[in-house]
Motif scaffolding. Structure first.
Motif, short mmCIF file in Angstrom:
data_model
loop_
_atom_site.label_atom_id
_atom_site.label_comp_id
_atom_site.label_asym_id
_atom_site.label_seq_id
_atom_site.Cartn_x
_atom_site.Cartn_y
_atom_site.Cartn_z
N LYS A 9 6.34 -87.28 -30.27
CA LYS A 9 6.44 -87.13 -28.82
C LYS A 9 7.82 -87.53 -28.31
O LYS A 9 8.41 -86.85 -27.47
N TYR A 10 8.35 -88.64 -28.82
CA TYR A 10 9.62 -89.18 -28.32
C TYR A 10 10.81 -88.85 -29.22
O TYR A 10 11.94 -89.25 -28.93
N GLU A 41 -1.42 -96.14 -23.24
CA GLU A 41 -0.45 -95.80 -22.19
C GLU A 41 0.49 -96.97 -21.90
O GLU A 41 1.70 -96.78 -21.74
N LEU A 44 3.12 -97.09 -24.48
CA LEU A 44 4.09 -96.01 -24.33
C LEU A 44 5.11 -96.31 -23.24
O LEU A 44 6.28 -95.94 -23.36
N VAL A 45 4.67 -97.00 -22.20
CA VAL A 45 5.59 -97.39 -21.13
C VAL A 45 6.70 -98.27 -21.70
O VAL A 45 7.88 -98.10 -21.38
N TRP A 46 6.33 -99.19 -22.59
CA TRP A 46 7.32 -100.07 -23.22
C TRP A 46 8.23 -99.29 -24.15
O TRP A 46 9.44 -99.53 -24.20
N VAL A 47 7.68 -98.35 -24.89
CA VAL A 47 8.50 -97.52 -25.79
C VAL A 47 9.52 -96.75 -24.96
O VAL A 47 10.71 -96.71 -25.30
N GLU A 48 9.07 -96.14 -23.88
CA GLU A 48 9.97 -95.38 -23.01
C GLU A 48 11.06 -96.27 -22.44
O GLU A 48 12.23 -95.88 -22.39
N LEU A 49 10.70 -97.46 -22.02
CA LEU A 49 11.69 -98.39 -21.46
C LEU A 49 12.71 -98.77 -22.53
O LEU A 49 13.92 -98.76 -22.28
N MET A 51 13.60 -97.13 -25.21
CA MET A 51 14.45 -95.99 -25.50
C MET A 51 15.49 -95.78 -24.40
O MET A 51 16.66 -95.54 -24.67
N CYS A 52 15.05 -95.87 -23.17
CA CYS A 52 15.95 -95.69 -22.02
C CYS A 52 17.05 -96.75 -22.03
O CYS A 52 18.23 -96.45 -21.91
#
Length: 141
Positions: A9-10, A41, A44-49, A51-52
């Protein structure tokens, strides 16, 4: 979601996801009774953060500190805010360096584009240049 699904996904490796968790860049991921990662979920919020923030240049140590502060609760709002403000300042400095480099590259590109049209390379800022009998200056810029 499985680690494989999150990885796809990422578009990051499963090893990177494991690393983020192992060093504390993200909190421990939800696991099944058998111990297999089962990303929810909130995970995933932590993964997105992560990565960002990593793509923006946030250091691993700063990200780990941010996660620790977040896990410590609401009493760390001021510390988290300060950490993020410091990171913003670093990004602004980085952006200024990038903007300066882009400005220089754009100038050089414009001079070469003009040279392609005219057959002569000039490092003068103006389009109109008085021709003299002296040799061209070495490449600048």
């Amino acid at each position: 979601m499985t680690i494989r699904e999150v990885s796809e996904k990422y578009e990051i490796s499963q090893d990177t996801l494991r690393y983020y968790e192992r060093v504390g860049m993200i909190p421990p991921v939800t696991r099944t009774e058998g111990g297999i990662r089962d990303y929810q979920e909130s995970d995933l919020v932590w993964v997105e953060l992560a990565m960002c923030m990593r793509s923006a240049g946030l250091t691993v140590d700063a990200m780990i500190q941010y996660v620790r502060l977040s896990q410590a609760g609401d009493s760390t709002f001021a510390e988290r805010c300060t950490l993020l403000q410091e990171q913003r300042e670093q990004l602004l400095k980085q952006r200024a360096r990038i903007d300066a480099a882009l400005e220089r590259l754009n100038y050089k590109i414009s001079r070469y584009e003009a040279a392609v049209k005219s057959g002569k390379l000039s490092w003068e800022k103006s389009e109109e240049r008085m021709e003299t009998n002296r040799p061209s200056a070495p490449e600048r810029g």
